[in-house]
Scaffold this motif. Sequence first.
Motif, PDB file in Angstrom:
ATOM      1  N   TRP A 260      24.722  30.081   9.802  1.00  0.00           N
ATOM      2  CA  TRP A 260      26.040  29.441   9.856  1.00  0.00           C
ATOM      3  C   TRP A 260      27.157  30.440   9.530  1.00  0.00           C
ATOM      4  O   TRP A 260      28.246  30.030   9.094  1.00  0.00           O
ATOM      5  N   SER A 261      26.954  31.730   9.737  1.00  0.00           N
ATOM      6  CA  SER A 261      27.967  32.738   9.401  1.00  0.00           C
ATOM      7  C   SER A 261      29.321  32.368   9.977  1.00  0.00           C
ATOM      8  O   SER A 261      29.459  32.150  11.180  1.00  0.00           O
ATOM      9  N   GLY A 262      30.324  32.350   9.135  1.00  0.00           N
ATOM     10  CA  GLY A 262      31.665  32.042   9.593  1.00  0.00           C
ATOM     11  C   GLY A 262      32.468  33.259   9.973  1.00  0.00           C
ATOM     12  O   GLY A 262      33.564  33.146  10.513  1.00  0.00           O
ATOM     13  N   ALA A 263      31.938  34.467   9.698  1.00  0.00           N
ATOM     14  CA  ALA A 263      32.645  35.710   9.986  1.00  0.00           C
ATOM     15  C   ALA A 263      31.629  36.763  10.417  1.00  0.00           C
ATOM     16  O   ALA A 263      30.447  36.692  10.045  1.00  0.00           O
ATOM     17  N   PRO A 264      32.053  37.751  11.202  1.00  0.00           N
ATOM     18  CA  PRO A 264      31.128  38.797  11.658  1.00  0.00           C
ATOM     19  C   PRO A 264      30.486  39.539  10.497  1.00  0.00           C
ATOM     20  O   PRO A 264      31.158  39.945   9.555  1.00  0.00           O
ATOM     21  N   PHE A 265      29.161  39.701  10.575  1.00  0.00           N
ATOM     22  CA  PHE A 265      28.378  40.490   9.627  1.00  0.00           C
ATOM     23  C   PHE A 265      28.404  39.923   8.204  1.00  0.00           C
ATOM     24  O   PHE A 265      28.152  40.639   7.245  1.00  0.00           O
ATOM     25  N   GLU A 266      28.694  38.636   8.078  1.00  0.00           N
ATOM     26  CA  GLU A 266      28.573  37.977   6.776  1.00  0.00           C
ATOM     27  C   GLU A 266      27.125  38.071   6.300  1.00  0.00           C
ATOM     28  O   GLU A 266      26.189  37.933   7.084  1.00  0.00           O
TER      29      GLU A 266
ATOM     30  N   ALA B  93      25.827  19.703  -1.724  1.00  0.00           N
ATOM     31  CA  ALA B  93      24.864  20.064  -0.683  1.00  0.00           C
ATOM     32  C   ALA B  93      23.453  20.148  -1.254  1.00  0.00           C
ATOM     33  O   ALA B  93      22.493  19.664  -0.641  1.00  0.00           O
ATOM     34  N   PHE B  94      23.304  20.747  -2.435  1.00  0.00           N
ATOM     35  CA  PHE B  94      21.988  20.825  -3.062  1.00  0.00           C
ATOM     36  C   PHE B  94      21.473  19.423  -3.394  1.00  0.00           C
ATOM     37  O   PHE B  94      20.287  19.136  -3.234  1.00  0.00           O
ATOM     38  N   ALA B  95      22.382  18.547  -3.856  1.00  0.00           N
ATOM     39  CA  ALA B  95      21.969  17.200  -4.259  1.00  0.00           C
ATOM     40  C   ALA B  95      21.502  16.359  -3.080  1.00  0.00           C
ATOM     41  O   ALA B  95      20.576  15.557  -3.201  1.00  0.00           O
ATOM     42  N   ARG B  96      22.133  16.550  -1.910  1.00  0.00           N
ATOM     43  CA  ARG B  96      21.793  15.686  -0.774  1.00  0.00           C
ATOM     44  C   ARG B  96      20.731  16.291   0.146  1.00  0.00           C
ATOM     45  O   ARG B  96      20.243  15.605   1.041  1.00  0.00           O
ATOM     46  N   PHE B  97      20.346  17.546  -0.086  1.00  0.00           N
ATOM     47  CA  PHE B  97      19.363  18.170   0.805  1.00  0.00           C
ATOM     48  C   PHE B  97      17.993  17.534   0.602  1.00  0.00           C
ATOM     49  O   PHE B  97      17.443  17.536  -0.497  1.00  0.00           O
TER      50      PHE B  97
ATOM     51  N   MET C 292      28.314  25.127  17.985  1.00  0.00           N
ATOM     52  CA  MET C 292      28.732  24.907  16.609  1.00  0.00           C
ATOM     53  C   MET C 292      27.500  24.885  15.712  1.00  0.00           C
ATOM     54  O   MET C 292      26.440  24.432  16.119  1.00  0.00           O
ATOM     55  N   ARG C 293      27.673  25.392  14.490  1.00  0.00           N
ATOM     56  CA  ARG C 293      26.582  25.399  13.526  1.00  0.00           C
ATOM     57  C   ARG C 293      27.099  24.850  12.194  1.00  0.00           C
ATOM     58  O   ARG C 293      28.214  25.171  11.782  1.00  0.00           O
ATOM     59  N   LEU C 294      26.266  24.054  11.534  1.00  0.00           N
ATOM     60  CA  LEU C 294      26.656  23.428  10.276  1.00  0.00           C
ATOM     61  C   LEU C 294      26.226  24.301   9.105  1.00  0.00           C
ATOM     62  O   LEU C 294      25.070  24.728   9.025  1.00  0.00           O
ATOM     63  N   ASN C 295      27.160  24.563   8.203  1.00  0.00           N
ATOM     64  CA  ASN C 295      26.849  25.268   6.970  1.00  0.00           C
ATOM     65  C   ASN C 295      26.313  24.261   5.962  1.00  0.00           C
ATOM     66  O   ASN C 295      27.076  23.421   5.467  1.00  0.00           O
ATOM     67  N   PRO C 296      25.026  24.305   5.633  1.00  0.00           N
ATOM     68  CA  PRO C 296      24.465  23.287   4.736  1.00  0.00           C
ATOM     69  C   PRO C 296      24.934  23.437   3.298  1.00  0.00           C
ATOM     70  O   PRO C 296      24.784  22.513   2.507  1.00  0.00           O
ATOM     71  N   LEU C 297      25.500  24.594   2.940  1.00  0.00           N
ATOM     72  CA  LEU C 297      25.983  24.795   1.576  1.00  0.00           C
ATOM     73  C   LEU C 297      27.339  24.150   1.342  1.00  0.00           C
ATOM     74  O   LEU C 297      27.713  23.887   0.195  1.00  0.00           O
ATOM     75  N   THR C 298      28.101  23.929   2.412  1.00  0.00           N
ATOM     76  CA  THR C 298      29.442  23.368   2.251  1.00  0.00           C
ATOM     77  C   THR C 298      29.659  22.099   3.057  1.00  0.00           C
ATOM     78  O   THR C 298      30.617  21.369   2.803  1.00  0.00           O
ATOM     79  N   GLY C 299      28.801  21.834   4.055  1.00  0.00           N
ATOM     80  CA  GLY C 299      28.998  20.693   4.930  1.00  0.00           C
ATOM     81  C   GLY C 299      30.052  20.927   5.984  1.00  0.00           C
ATOM     82  O   GLY C 299      30.480  19.981   6.664  1.00  0.00           O
TER      83      GLY C 299
END
Length: 323
Positions: free
Chosen positions: A216-222, A178-182, A1-8
């Motif tokens: 954190w790509s959620g879809a192929p070739f994103e 995400a920007f605020a908490r990074f 699993m990988r975390l998307n830091p832009l959306t959490g």
Amino acid sequence: MRLNPLTGRWVTIVAERARRPSDFAPRAAEIDDPARPCPFCPGNEESTLPALETVDEGGSWQMRVIPNLYPAFDGNSGFVVHHLGPVHVTAEASGIHEVFVYTPDHHGGLDQLDDAQAAEMMRAVQRRLAEHAASSEVRYTQVIINHGREAGASLAHPHAQILGLPFVPGEILDEERAFARFAGGCVICTTIEAELATGERVVFADDDVVCITPFWSGAPFELLLMPRRHELHIQDADPISIESMGRAIRDAVAHLETALGDVAFNLGFHTAPHEHSGQYHWHVHLWPNLVTAAGFERGTGVMINVTPPEHAAETLRAVRSPV
């Protein structure tokens, strides 16, 4: 699993199911109604509402911005909430909905723009965003390009849609948080540095824009396209960043089509809300429409990606770099 830091949100990479580029079916052929002239082609301007803006060359238009005949958002009543009993809530869908025809060529596309056309496309987007920002009823403007029926395009002629919304969408609110908490400063600036350091997910990069298959790509070739200059709003961005992003979008689509064929895709511009002054860094998402979200994805909101982004980047880097 990988975390998307832009959306959490978490995504799941399933390398064991990894597919080759040839395993993805090309998009279905477009079916234009032969009895209906294309309203976006030169000579059919009377089929649309009067243009809000045109880019002309040699006496002919090269780009047009027109009001959408069937707007999803329209009017200037502002955002007023109405409670219909204990549960149901409504609000007027005030705002702006425009169509941006960025080429007169019915069979053209983003990948066929030359350098000057690609730069002018982005300058036109920038001008529209600046005008939307001056409208009191618009809090956020979403620019999208849908290519192919599978991606939601209802007309074959290449075009974008520009929607001025009376609210800030949840996806953008998630990114703002995400920007605020990074803790490391700017999440996009830090991503650029981290990806350039390893190079394994970089598709291409120059002095102004970096294109990657995000970790954190959620879809192929994103793909994620990031300007190196840290700026909140597209309408306020440096001219060099704007012009370079136009060329980068053109090249990203060309890489995809060279590697995968004529695939359907969605392209979305993310910028800070118009009155926002906090942490943000504008960027562009490109999502090829290669798989269908199934019950697990819809039920949980967790995406399963069958092509690790490292494999996708390697495939895209291997194709001949577009001119």
